[in-house]
Motif scaffolding. Structure first.
Motif, PDB file in Angstrom:
ATOM      1  N   GLY A  44      18.462  -8.778   5.537  1.00  0.00           N
ATOM      2  CA  GLY A  44      19.813  -8.390   5.158  1.00  0.00           C
ATOM      3  C   GLY A  44      19.906  -7.266   4.145  1.00  0.00           C
ATOM      4  N   LYS A  45      18.770  -6.787   3.643  1.00  0.00           N
ATOM      5  CA  LYS A  45      18.789  -5.710   2.644  1.00  0.00           C
ATOM      6  C   LYS A  45      18.315  -4.411   3.279  1.00  0.00           C
ATOM      7  CE  LYS A  45      17.921  -8.963  -1.018  1.00  0.00           C
ATOM      8  NZ  LYS A  45      16.849  -9.755  -1.553  1.00  0.00           N
ATOM      9  N   PRO A  46      18.940  -3.280   2.911  1.00  0.00           N
ATOM     10  CA  PRO A  46      18.536  -2.003   3.493  1.00  0.00           C
ATOM     11  C   PRO A  46      17.120  -1.613   3.079  1.00  0.00           C
ATOM     12  CG  PRO A  46      20.379  -1.710   1.950  1.00  0.00           C
ATOM     13  CD  PRO A  46      20.046  -3.164   1.985  1.00  0.00           C
ATOM     14  N   VAL A  47      16.396  -1.000   4.022  1.00  0.00           N
ATOM     15  CA  VAL A  47      15.027  -0.540   3.783  1.00  0.00           C
ATOM     16  C   VAL A  47      14.964   0.955   4.070  1.00  0.00           C
ATOM     17  CG1 VAL A  47      12.646  -0.648   4.620  1.00  0.00           C
ATOM     18  CG2 VAL A  47      13.979  -2.740   4.377  1.00  0.00           C
ATOM     19  N   HIS A  48      14.392   1.704   3.126  1.00  0.00           N
ATOM     20  CA  HIS A  48      14.136   3.135   3.293  1.00  0.00           C
ATOM     21  C   HIS A  48      12.775   3.407   2.664  1.00  0.00           C
ATOM     22  CE1 HIS A  48      18.250   3.683   4.558  1.00  0.00           C
ATOM     23  NE2 HIS A  48      18.627   2.998   3.501  1.00  0.00           N
ATOM     24  N   PHE A  49      11.742   3.457   3.493  1.00  0.00           N
ATOM     25  CA  PHE A  49      10.370   3.630   3.013  1.00  0.00           C
ATOM     26  C   PHE A  49       9.753   4.833   3.697  1.00  0.00           C
ATOM     27  CE2 PHE A  49       5.831   2.904   3.815  1.00  0.00           C
ATOM     28  CZ  PHE A  49       5.352   2.744   2.530  1.00  0.00           C
ATOM     29  N   ASP A  50       9.207   5.746   2.920  1.00  0.00           N
ATOM     30  CA  ASP A  50       8.479   6.908   3.427  1.00  0.00           C
ATOM     31  C   ASP A  50       7.282   7.121   2.507  1.00  0.00           C
ATOM     32  OD1 ASP A  50      10.318   8.002   5.553  1.00  0.00           O
ATOM     33  OD2 ASP A  50      11.671   8.061   3.838  1.00  0.00           O
ATOM     34  N   LYS A  51       6.083   7.200   3.110  1.00  0.00           N
ATOM     35  CA  LYS A  51       4.892   7.422   2.299  1.00  0.00           C
ATOM     36  C   LYS A  51       3.932   8.313   3.069  1.00  0.00           C
ATOM     37  CE  LYS A  51       1.823   5.092  -0.831  1.00  0.00           C
ATOM     38  NZ  LYS A  51       1.531   3.832  -1.501  1.00  0.00           N
ATOM     39  N   GLU A  52       3.361   9.288   2.363  1.00  0.00           N
ATOM     40  CA  GLU A  52       2.440  10.238   2.984  1.00  0.00           C
ATOM     41  C   GLU A  52       0.994   9.787   2.785  1.00  0.00           C
ATOM     42  OE1 GLU A  52       1.151  14.903   2.519  1.00  0.00           O
ATOM     43  OE2 GLU A  52       3.200  14.340   1.997  1.00  0.00           O
ATOM     44  N   PHE A  53       0.185   9.988   3.841  1.00  0.00           N
ATOM     45  CA  PHE A  53      -1.243   9.669   3.816  1.00  0.00           C
ATOM     46  C   PHE A  53      -2.029  10.852   4.360  1.00  0.00           C
ATOM     47  CE2 PHE A  53       0.950   5.652   4.008  1.00  0.00           C
ATOM     48  CZ  PHE A  53       0.281   4.896   3.061  1.00  0.00           C
ATOM     49  N   GLY A  54      -3.307  10.929   4.019  1.00  0.00           N
ATOM     50  CA  GLY A  54      -4.168  12.034   4.459  1.00  0.00           C
ATOM     51  C   GLY A  54      -4.367  12.091   5.959  1.00  0.00           C
ATOM     52  N   ASN A  55      -4.350  10.929   6.637  1.00  0.00           N
ATOM     53  CA  ASN A  55      -4.433  10.871   8.096  1.00  0.00           C
ATOM     54  C   ASN A  55      -3.947   9.489   8.553  1.00  0.00           C
ATOM     55  OD1 ASN A  55      -6.734   9.071   7.992  1.00  0.00           O
ATOM     56  ND2 ASN A  55      -8.016  10.873   7.605  1.00  0.00           N
ATOM     57  N   SER A  56      -3.844   9.297   9.866  1.00  0.00           N
ATOM     58  CA  SER A  56      -3.275   8.039  10.372  1.00  0.00           C
ATOM     59  C   SER A  56      -4.197   6.851  10.103  1.00  0.00           C
ATOM     60  CB  SER A  56      -2.939   8.141  11.860  1.00  0.00           C
ATOM     61  OG  SER A  56      -4.091   8.458  12.599  1.00  0.00           O
ATOM     62  N   CYS A  57      -5.510   7.063  10.044  1.00  0.00           N
ATOM     63  CA  CYS A  57      -6.436   5.979   9.711  1.00  0.00           C
ATOM     64  C   CYS A  57      -6.153   5.463   8.297  1.00  0.00           C
ATOM     65  CB  CYS A  57      -7.877   6.459   9.832  1.00  0.00           C
ATOM     66  SG  CYS A  57      -9.093   5.210   9.352  1.00  0.00           S
ATOM     67  N   GLN A  58      -5.937   6.364   7.372  1.00  0.00           N
ATOM     68  CA  GLN A  58      -5.636   5.951   6.000  1.00  0.00           C
ATOM     69  C   GLN A  58      -4.307   5.196   5.934  1.00  0.00           C
ATOM     70  OE1 GLN A  58      -5.820   9.490   3.619  1.00  0.00           O
ATOM     71  NE2 GLN A  58      -8.054   9.627   3.747  1.00  0.00           N
ATOM     72  N   ALA A  59      -3.344   5.627   6.711  1.00  0.00           N
ATOM     73  CA  ALA A  59      -2.042   4.939   6.737  1.00  0.00           C
ATOM     74  C   ALA A  59      -2.214   3.509   7.223  1.00  0.00           C
ATOM     75  CB  ALA A  59      -1.056   5.695   7.622  1.00  0.00           C
ATOM     76  N   THR A  60      -2.932   3.331   8.333  1.00  0.00           N
ATOM     77  CA  THR A  60      -3.153   1.990   8.878  1.00  0.00           C
ATOM     78  C   THR A  60      -3.990   1.154   7.925  1.00  0.00           C
ATOM     79  OG1 THR A  60      -3.006   2.862  11.121  1.00  0.00           O
ATOM     80  CG2 THR A  60      -4.017   0.704  10.866  1.00  0.00           C
ATOM     81  N   SER A  61      -4.978   1.773   7.281  1.00  0.00           N
ATOM     82  CA  SER A  61      -5.821   1.046   6.335  1.00  0.00           C
ATOM     83  C   SER A  61      -5.009   0.510   5.165  1.00  0.00           C
ATOM     84  CB  SER A  61      -6.928   1.965   5.826  1.00  0.00           C
ATOM     85  OG  SER A  61      -7.700   1.321   4.848  1.00  0.00           O
ATOM     86  N   HIS A  62      -4.070   1.303   4.685  1.00  0.00           N
ATOM     87  CA  HIS A  62      -3.259   0.885   3.534  1.00  0.00           C
ATOM     88  C   HIS A  62      -2.086  -0.022   3.922  1.00  0.00           C
ATOM     89  CE1 HIS A  62      -5.375   4.202   1.518  1.00  0.00           C
ATOM     90  NE2 HIS A  62      -5.126   3.508   0.425  1.00  0.00           N
ATOM     91  N   LEU A  63      -1.556   0.172   5.124  1.00  0.00           N
ATOM     92  CA  LEU A  63      -0.340  -0.538   5.505  1.00  0.00           C
ATOM     93  C   LEU A  63      -0.564  -1.647   6.532  1.00  0.00           C
ATOM     94  CD1 LEU A  63       2.005   2.568   5.635  1.00  0.00           C
ATOM     95  CD2 LEU A  63       1.846   0.854   3.816  1.00  0.00           C
ATOM     96  N   GLY A  64      -1.808  -1.829   6.966  1.00  0.00           N
ATOM     97  CA  GLY A  64      -2.166  -2.943   7.835  1.00  0.00           C
ATOM     98  C   GLY A  64      -1.474  -2.963   9.171  1.00  0.00           C
ATOM     99  N   THR A  65      -1.281  -4.174   9.691  1.00  0.00           N
ATOM    100  CA  THR A  65      -0.742  -4.357  11.050  1.00  0.00           C
ATOM    101  C   THR A  65       0.689  -3.854  11.192  1.00  0.00           C
ATOM    102  OG1 THR A  65      -0.090  -6.614  10.510  1.00  0.00           O
ATOM    103  CG2 THR A  65      -2.215  -6.319  11.598  1.00  0.00           C
ATOM    104  N   VAL A  66       1.403  -3.722  10.092  1.00  0.00           N
ATOM    105  CA  VAL A  66       2.788  -3.254  10.180  1.00  0.00           C
ATOM    106  C   VAL A  66       2.825  -1.855  10.817  1.00  0.00           C
ATOM    107  CG1 VAL A  66       4.883  -2.675   8.905  1.00  0.00           C
ATOM    108  CG2 VAL A  66       3.530  -4.666   8.242  1.00  0.00           C
ATOM    109  N   PHE A  67       1.866  -1.013  10.465  1.00  0.00           N
ATOM    110  CA  PHE A  67       1.822   0.342  11.022  1.00  0.00           C
ATOM    111  C   PHE A  67       0.647   0.547  11.978  1.00  0.00           C
ATOM    112  CE2 PHE A  67       4.841   1.011   7.676  1.00  0.00           C
ATOM    113  CZ  PHE A  67       5.688   1.975   8.199  1.00  0.00           C
ATOM    114  N   ASP A  68       0.135  -0.528  12.553  1.00  0.00           N
ATOM    115  CA  ASP A  68      -0.943  -0.445  13.514  1.00  0.00           C
ATOM    116  C   ASP A  68      -0.351  -0.441  14.923  1.00  0.00           C
ATOM    117  OD1 ASP A  68      -3.391  -0.382  14.741  1.00  0.00           O
ATOM    118  OD2 ASP A  68      -3.908  -2.468  14.275  1.00  0.00           O
ATOM    119  N   PHE A  69       0.087   0.715  15.353  1.00  0.00           N
ATOM    120  CA  PHE A  69       0.652   0.891  16.691  1.00  0.00           C
ATOM    121  C   PHE A  69       0.351   2.275  17.231  1.00  0.00           C
ATOM    122  CE2 PHE A  69       4.020   1.624  13.560  1.00  0.00           C
ATOM    123  CZ  PHE A  69       4.459   2.901  13.891  1.00  0.00           C
TER     124      PHE A  69
END
Length: 132
Positions: A107-132
């Motif tokens: 029920g609460k608004p979400v606005h999340f943006d975060k930069e990573f060096g590459n997609s592997c680093q993004a998935t490593s830091h953000l786990g299954t949520v961004f594993d797609f």
């Protein structure tokens, strides 16, 4: 006599609507719906986008149940979801990506943006949520 029945029916319908409104509001307040995107910063590649719905689980995310569990464990805080990750071995190739999540979490608004060096680093830091 038919006039009395009409007003009784109208009164009963109004009372039922009043009783159901808080229950429906609570049901929608806990539903979470997010649009998740991983996009290359230099736009060299097409962005990857999925829909994630939690409570109930659904959407186009390939691992929706696991992603919802991760978010629940982190209390919906995207900066905390990677804390349980062990960290994959990622190459040092610089291909900046931005991971984004927009929508509602319980029920609460979400606005999340975060930069990573590459997609592997993004998935490593953000786990299954961004594993797609």
């Amino acid at each position: 006599m038919s006039r009395t029945r009409f007003f009784r029916g109208l009164l009963l319908a109004a009372m039922a609507a009043l009783l159901l409104t808080p229950a429906m509001a609570n049901a929608t307040a806990t539903t979470s719906h997010l649009t998740l995107t991983i996009a290359s910063k230099n736009r060299a590649e097409e962005p990857r986008t999925v829909q994630l719905r939690c409570e109930p689980t659904g959407g186009t995310h390939p691992r929706a149940a696991e992603a919802c569990e991760s978010l629940l464990a982190a209390g919906g805080n995207f900066d905390q979801i990677g804390q349980a990750q062990t960290g994959a071995q990622c190459t040092m190739v610089l291909r900046p990506v931005v991971a984004s999540a927009h929508g509602t979490w319980q029920g609460k608004p979400v606005h999340f943006d975060k930069e990573f060096g590459n997609s592997c680093q993004a998935t490593s830091h953000l786990g299954t949520v961004f594993d797609f």
